[in-house]
Write a protein that holds these residues in place. Structure first.
Motif, PDB file in Angstrom:
ATOM      1  N   LYS A   1       0.840  -1.194   0.000  1.00 40.86           N
ATOM      2  CA  LYS A   1       0.000   0.000   0.000  1.00 40.86           C
ATOM      3  C   LYS A   1       0.878   1.248   0.000  1.00 40.86           C
ATOM      4  CE  LYS A   1      -3.851   2.169   2.456  1.00 40.86           C
ATOM      5  NZ  LYS A   1      -4.776   2.068   3.622  1.00 40.86           N
ATOM      6  N   GLY A   2       0.541   2.201  -0.871  1.00 41.34           N
ATOM      7  CA  GLY A   2       1.289   3.449  -0.961  1.00 41.34           C
ATOM      8  C   GLY A   2       2.484   3.404  -1.879  1.00 41.34           C
ATOM      9  N   ASP A   3       2.762   2.253  -2.486  1.00 39.87           N
ATOM     10  CA  ASP A   3       3.902   2.127  -3.393  1.00 39.87           C
ATOM     11  C   ASP A   3       3.519   2.462  -4.832  1.00 39.87           C
ATOM     12  OD1 ASP A   3       5.749   1.477  -1.505  1.00 39.87           O
ATOM     13  OD2 ASP A   3       6.011  -0.615  -2.115  1.00 39.87           O
ATOM     14  N   ILE A   4       4.510   2.893  -5.580  1.00 41.80           N
ATOM     15  CA  ILE A   4       4.396   3.012  -7.032  1.00 41.80           C
ATOM     16  C   ILE A   4       5.275   1.919  -7.626  1.00 41.80           C
ATOM     17  CG2 ILE A   4       4.698   4.478  -9.053  1.00 41.80           C
ATOM     18  CD1 ILE A   4       4.612   6.897  -7.176  1.00 41.80           C
ATOM     19  N   VAL A   5       4.691   1.057  -8.425  1.00 40.15           N
ATOM     20  CA  VAL A   5       5.422  -0.048  -9.051  1.00 40.15           C
ATOM     21  C   VAL A   5       5.366   0.125 -10.562  1.00 40.15           C
ATOM     22  CG1 VAL A   5       5.394  -2.537  -9.509  1.00 40.15           C
ATOM     23  CG2 VAL A   5       5.098  -1.684  -7.178  1.00 40.15           C
ATOM     24  N   ALA A   6       6.503  -0.007 -11.215  1.00 42.72           N
ATOM     25  CA  ALA A   6       6.572   0.065 -12.671  1.00 42.72           C
ATOM     26  C   ALA A   6       6.740  -1.331 -13.249  1.00 42.72           C
ATOM     27  CB  ALA A   6       7.729   0.949 -13.109  1.00 42.72           C
ATOM     28  N   LEU A   7       5.898  -1.664 -14.218  1.00 40.83           N
ATOM     29  CA  LEU A   7       6.100  -2.859 -15.032  1.00 40.83           C
ATOM     30  C   LEU A   7       6.893  -2.410 -16.252  1.00 40.83           C
ATOM     31  CD1 LEU A   7       2.529  -4.493 -14.932  1.00 40.83           C
ATOM     32  CD2 LEU A   7       4.425  -4.755 -13.317  1.00 40.83           C
ATOM     33  N   LEU A   8       8.145  -2.814 -16.325  1.00 41.73           N
ATOM     34  CA  LEU A   8       9.075  -2.312 -17.336  1.00 41.73           C
ATOM     35  C   LEU A   8       9.484  -3.429 -18.276  1.00 41.73           C
ATOM     36  CD1 LEU A   8      11.050  -0.062 -18.386  1.00 41.73           C
ATOM     37  CD2 LEU A   8      12.694  -0.920 -16.692  1.00 41.73           C
ATOM     38  N   GLY A   9       9.423  -3.149 -19.564  1.00 47.09           N
ATOM     39  CA  GLY A   9       9.860  -4.136 -20.540  1.00 47.09           C
ATOM     40  C   GLY A   9       9.626  -3.639 -21.942  1.00 47.09           C
ATOM     41  N   SER A  10      10.130  -4.385 -22.901  1.00 48.10           N
ATOM     42  CA  SER A  10       9.965  -4.021 -24.304  1.00 48.10           C
ATOM     43  C   SER A  10       8.565  -4.390 -24.783  1.00 48.10           C
ATOM     44  CB  SER A  10      11.018  -4.729 -25.156  1.00 48.10           C
ATOM     45  OG  SER A  10      10.949  -6.128 -24.947  1.00 48.10           O
TER      46      SER A  10
ATOM     47  N   THR B   1      -1.884   3.996  -4.285  1.00 45.40           N
ATOM     48  CA  THR B   1      -1.071   2.870  -4.744  1.00 45.40           C
ATOM     49  C   THR B   1      -1.210   2.794  -6.258  1.00 45.40           C
ATOM     50  OG1 THR B   1      -1.572   1.700  -2.699  1.00 45.40           O
ATOM     51  CG2 THR B   1      -0.608   0.408  -4.479  1.00 45.40           C
ATOM     52  N   ALA B   2      -0.098   2.786  -6.968  1.00 45.89           N
ATOM     53  CA  ALA B   2      -0.157   2.883  -8.427  1.00 45.89           C
ATOM     54  C   ALA B   2       0.722   1.832  -9.089  1.00 45.89           C
ATOM     55  CB  ALA B   2       0.268   4.277  -8.879  1.00 45.89           C
ATOM     56  N   ILE B   3       0.215   1.322 -10.212  1.00 43.28           N
ATOM     57  CA  ILE B   3       0.967   0.409 -11.073  1.00 43.28           C
ATOM     58  C   ILE B   3       1.131   1.106 -12.414  1.00 43.28           C
ATOM     59  CG2 ILE B   3       1.190  -1.938 -11.960  1.00 43.28           C
ATOM     60  CD1 ILE B   3       0.744  -1.846  -8.968  1.00 43.28           C
ATOM     61  N   LEU B   4       2.367   1.246 -12.844  1.00 35.82           N
ATOM     62  CA  LEU B   4       2.699   1.971 -14.067  1.00 35.82           C
ATOM     63  C   LEU B   4       3.274   1.001 -15.090  1.00 35.82           C
ATOM     64  CD1 LEU B   4       3.702   4.645 -15.646  1.00 35.82           C
ATOM     65  CD2 LEU B   4       5.781   4.386 -14.269  1.00 35.82           C
ATOM     66  N   VAL B   5       2.731   1.020 -16.313  1.00 37.93           N
ATOM     67  CA  VAL B   5       3.314   0.250 -17.413  1.00 37.93           C
ATOM     68  C   VAL B   5       4.124   1.201 -18.279  1.00 37.93           C
ATOM     69  CG1 VAL B   5       2.748  -0.778 -19.651  1.00 37.93           C
ATOM     70  CG2 VAL B   5       1.726  -1.692 -17.588  1.00 37.93           C
ATOM     71  N   THR B   6       5.365   0.847 -18.547  1.00 37.29           N
ATOM     72  CA  THR B   6       6.207   1.697 -19.383  1.00 37.29           C
ATOM     73  C   THR B   6       7.316   0.870 -20.033  1.00 37.29           C
ATOM     74  OG1 THR B   6       7.579   3.694 -19.424  1.00 37.29           O
ATOM     75  CG2 THR B   6       7.721   2.325 -17.452  1.00 37.29           C
ATOM     76  N   HIS B   7       7.773   1.349 -21.194  1.00 43.07           N
ATOM     77  CA  HIS B   7       8.980   0.781 -21.807  1.00 43.07           C
ATOM     78  C   HIS B   7      10.167   1.713 -21.597  1.00 43.07           C
ATOM     79  CE1 HIS B   7       7.500   3.628 -24.845  1.00 43.07           C
ATOM     80  NE2 HIS B   7       8.759   3.745 -25.181  1.00 43.07           N
ATOM     81  N   ASP B   8       9.919   2.833 -20.915  1.00 44.34           N
ATOM     82  CA  ASP B   8      10.913   3.881 -20.716  1.00 44.34           C
ATOM     83  C   ASP B   8      11.553   3.720 -19.334  1.00 44.34           C
ATOM     84  OD1 ASP B   8      12.341   6.213 -20.244  1.00 44.34           O
ATOM     85  OD2 ASP B   8      10.821   7.542 -21.079  1.00 44.34           O
ATOM     86  N   GLN B   9      12.815   3.293 -19.304  1.00 47.13           N
ATOM     87  CA  GLN B   9      13.455   3.034 -18.015  1.00 47.13           C
ATOM     88  C   GLN B   9      13.709   4.315 -17.228  1.00 47.13           C
ATOM     89  OE1 GLN B   9      17.846   2.006 -18.273  1.00 47.13           O
ATOM     90  NE2 GLN B   9      17.166   1.323 -20.278  1.00 47.13           N
TER      91      GLN B   9
ATOM     92  N   ARG C   1       9.483   0.438  -6.759  1.00 48.19           N
ATOM     93  CA  ARG C   1       9.999  -0.864  -7.177  1.00 48.19           C
ATOM     94  C   ARG C   1       9.689  -1.041  -8.653  1.00 48.19           C
ATOM     95  NH1 ARG C   1       8.640  -5.850  -3.497  1.00 48.19           N
ATOM     96  NH2 ARG C   1      10.765  -6.435  -4.039  1.00 48.19           N
ATOM     97  N   ILE C   2      10.562  -1.769  -9.333  1.00 44.22           N
ATOM     98  CA  ILE C   2      10.404  -2.030 -10.761  1.00 44.22           C
ATOM     99  C   ILE C   2      10.314  -3.536 -10.982  1.00 44.22           C
ATOM    100  CG2 ILE C   2      11.464  -1.827 -13.041  1.00 44.22           C
ATOM    101  CD1 ILE C   2      12.880   0.693 -12.055  1.00 44.22           C
ATOM    102  N   ALA C   3       9.312  -3.944 -11.770  1.00 44.29           N
ATOM    103  CA  ALA C   3       9.189  -5.336 -12.193  1.00 44.29           C
ATOM    104  C   ALA C   3       9.645  -5.411 -13.645  1.00 44.29           C
ATOM    105  CB  ALA C   3       7.746  -5.812 -12.056  1.00 44.29           C
ATOM    106  N   VAL C   4      10.830  -5.961 -13.862  1.00 38.31           N
ATOM    107  CA  VAL C   4      11.370  -6.085 -15.214  1.00 38.31           C
ATOM    108  C   VAL C   4      10.799  -7.353 -15.848  1.00 38.31           C
ATOM    109  CG1 VAL C   4      13.458  -6.257 -16.623  1.00 38.31           C
ATOM    110  CG2 VAL C   4      13.479  -4.910 -14.503  1.00 38.31           C
ATOM    111  N   MET C   5      10.192  -7.206 -17.031  1.00 43.41           N
ATOM    112  CA  MET C   5       9.559  -8.343 -17.694  1.00 43.41           C
ATOM    113  C   MET C   5      10.166  -8.566 -19.074  1.00 43.41           C
ATOM    114  SD  MET C   5       5.515  -7.860 -16.672  1.00 43.41           S
ATOM    115  CE  MET C   5       5.110  -9.460 -17.425  1.00 43.41           C
ATOM    116  N   GLU C   6      10.185  -9.832 -19.476  1.00 45.22           N
ATOM    117  CA  GLU C   6      10.617 -10.201 -20.817  1.00 45.22           C
ATOM    118  C   GLU C   6      10.024 -11.548 -21.167  1.00 45.22           C
ATOM    119  OE1 GLU C   6      12.632 -10.297 -24.559  1.00 45.22           O
ATOM    120  OE2 GLU C   6      11.867  -8.737 -23.221  1.00 45.22           O
ATOM    121  N   ASP C   7       9.458 -11.628 -22.377  1.00 45.09           N
ATOM    122  CA  ASP C   7       8.858 -12.871 -22.858  1.00 45.09           C
ATOM    123  C   ASP C   7       7.826 -13.416 -21.879  1.00 45.09           C
ATOM    124  OD1 ASP C   7       8.443 -14.901 -24.711  1.00 45.09           O
ATOM    125  OD2 ASP C   7       9.969 -16.203 -23.827  1.00 45.09           O
TER     126      ASP C   7
END
Length: 375
Positions: free
Chosen positions: A34-43, A192-200, A209-215
């Motif tokens: 709660k209260g975190d901003i998380v980025a889902l990062l990947g191509s 509390t926010a979840i952000l999708v981005t391809h921009d590191q 926190r960043i969740a790095v994703m691939e495939d």
């Protein structure tokens, strides 16, 4: 300990038949406090938007479960999940003004009209769209539509705020300005926010926190500093960082109190064995074949060091990016002052043990960062 707002437990997403269709998201488990901003990062195509849409309820979960505040929600329709989403495609109502688009979610909450107006004005001012509040979506630019969609999501009282590429249409100067404002807005209100981005850069600037994703797979889930300084694997190490991490294959031998790294084109790096702890030395001897990584900012020119030949020298206004032929590949180093080097010049570079990252070439997993053994 912070309360867990969102939990994904072994979530899979197939497009088509389970186990036979396109496996877009693969066995993802993660928790968002709660209260975190998380980025889902990947191509593009890595599964980050599919993950976000499963949380929002716009895509069904093929396997696994999703919980918000301890309540399983993956079987519920979007309207019953209490999430707010800013769509990459904007999805504004064309028949009402920007002001009414932003205020739409508040009007069902029995707030006084003056309070609704105040909240709309505040979020519009923060996003630099106060001057278009009385215009219609069809009469404003794509960047303005994107900010209106973002305002409509951020103004809502929701458990989660889901932001899908929220600033992709904005010019760099405005994007830089709004990053700080948006982060402050979210933090001040305890959202509390979840952000999708391809921009590191965006992920590093906004996320806790960043969740790095691939495939479709989660490669690493950690703070921006940890991902940069201690990447879990070779993919994360080379994907996150600008310029990317330099990597080279090497063969390790330890003899006569020295560690020798034999690289391509006959290049050899040598270090005193006592520069490495015993557990790391044992692991290096066991592997023999390694992939060596070093960040461009950690490569230093010196009077005596490993030889390299300049192939490019670019001044970017605030720093110099130098590329050199090294160990059968290209080595990039960054310097903060303007550097007068020409193509073909010979230089010597120094790679300190504390700046080296070692990966297992067979698995891609990290072995050590600096002189610290992973695990």
């Amino acid at each position: 300990m912070s309360e867990v707002m969102l939990k994904l437990d072994r979530v899979d997403k197939f497009y088509g038949l389970i186990d036979h269709g396109v496996h877009a998201v693969r066995d993802i488990s993660m928790e968002v406090k709660k209260g975190d901003i998380v980025a889902l990062l990947g191509s593009s195509g890595c599964g980050k938007t599919s993950t976000l849409r499963m949380v929002a309820g716009f895509e069904p979960v093929s396997r696994g479960s999703i919980s918000i505040n301890g309540r399983e929600i993956h079987h519920l329709p979007p309207v019953k999940r209490n999430v707010a989403m800013a769509f990459e495609g904007y999805s504004l109502y064309p028949t009402v003004t920007v002001r009414d688009n932003i205020a739409f979610a508040l009007k069902s909450g029995n707030l006084p009209a003056t309070e609704v107006a105040r909240k709309v004005e505040n979020v519009a001012e923060m996003l630099e769209i106060s001057n278009i509040l009385d215009r219609y979506a069809t009469s404003i630019s794509g960047g303005q539509q994107q900010r209106a969609s973002l305002a409509r999501a951020l103004i809502r009282d929701a458990d989660l705020h889901l932001l899908d590429e929220p600033m992709g249409q904005l010019e760099p100067q405005l994007r830089t300005l709004l990053r700080g404002r948006i982060k402050s807005y979210i933090k001040e209100r305890g959202l509390t926010a979840i952000l999708v981005t391809h921009d590191q850069t965006e992920a590093n600037a906004l996320a806790d926190r960043i969740a790095v994703m691939e495939d479709g797979e989660l490669q690493q889930y950690a703070s921006p500093d940890e991902i940069k300084e201690a990447p879990a694997n070779l993919f994360t190490g080379t994907f996150v960082g600008e310029p990317p991490m330099n990597v080279f294959p090497a063969t390790v031998t330890v003899a006569d109190a020295m560690v020798t790294l034999e690289m391509a084109d006959g290049l050899v790096l040598t270090y005193p064995a006592n520069a490495f702890p015993d557990d790391l030395l044992a692991r290096l001897v066991e592997l023999q074949q390694i992939t060596l990584g070093v960040r461009p900012y950690s490569v230093k020119r010196s009077e005596k060091g490993a030889p390299a030949v300049i192939v490019a020298n670019q001044w970017l206004g605030d720093q110099t990016h130098i590329a050199a032929s090294f160990a059968g590949g290209a080595l990039v180093l960054v310097e903060h002052d303007r550097t007068h080097l020409s193509v073909g010049d010979q230089i010597a570079v120094n790679l300190e043990p504390s700046d080296l990252h070692v990966f297992n070439p067979a698995t891609g997993m990290a072995v050590s960062h600096g002189t610290e053994l992973v695990g």
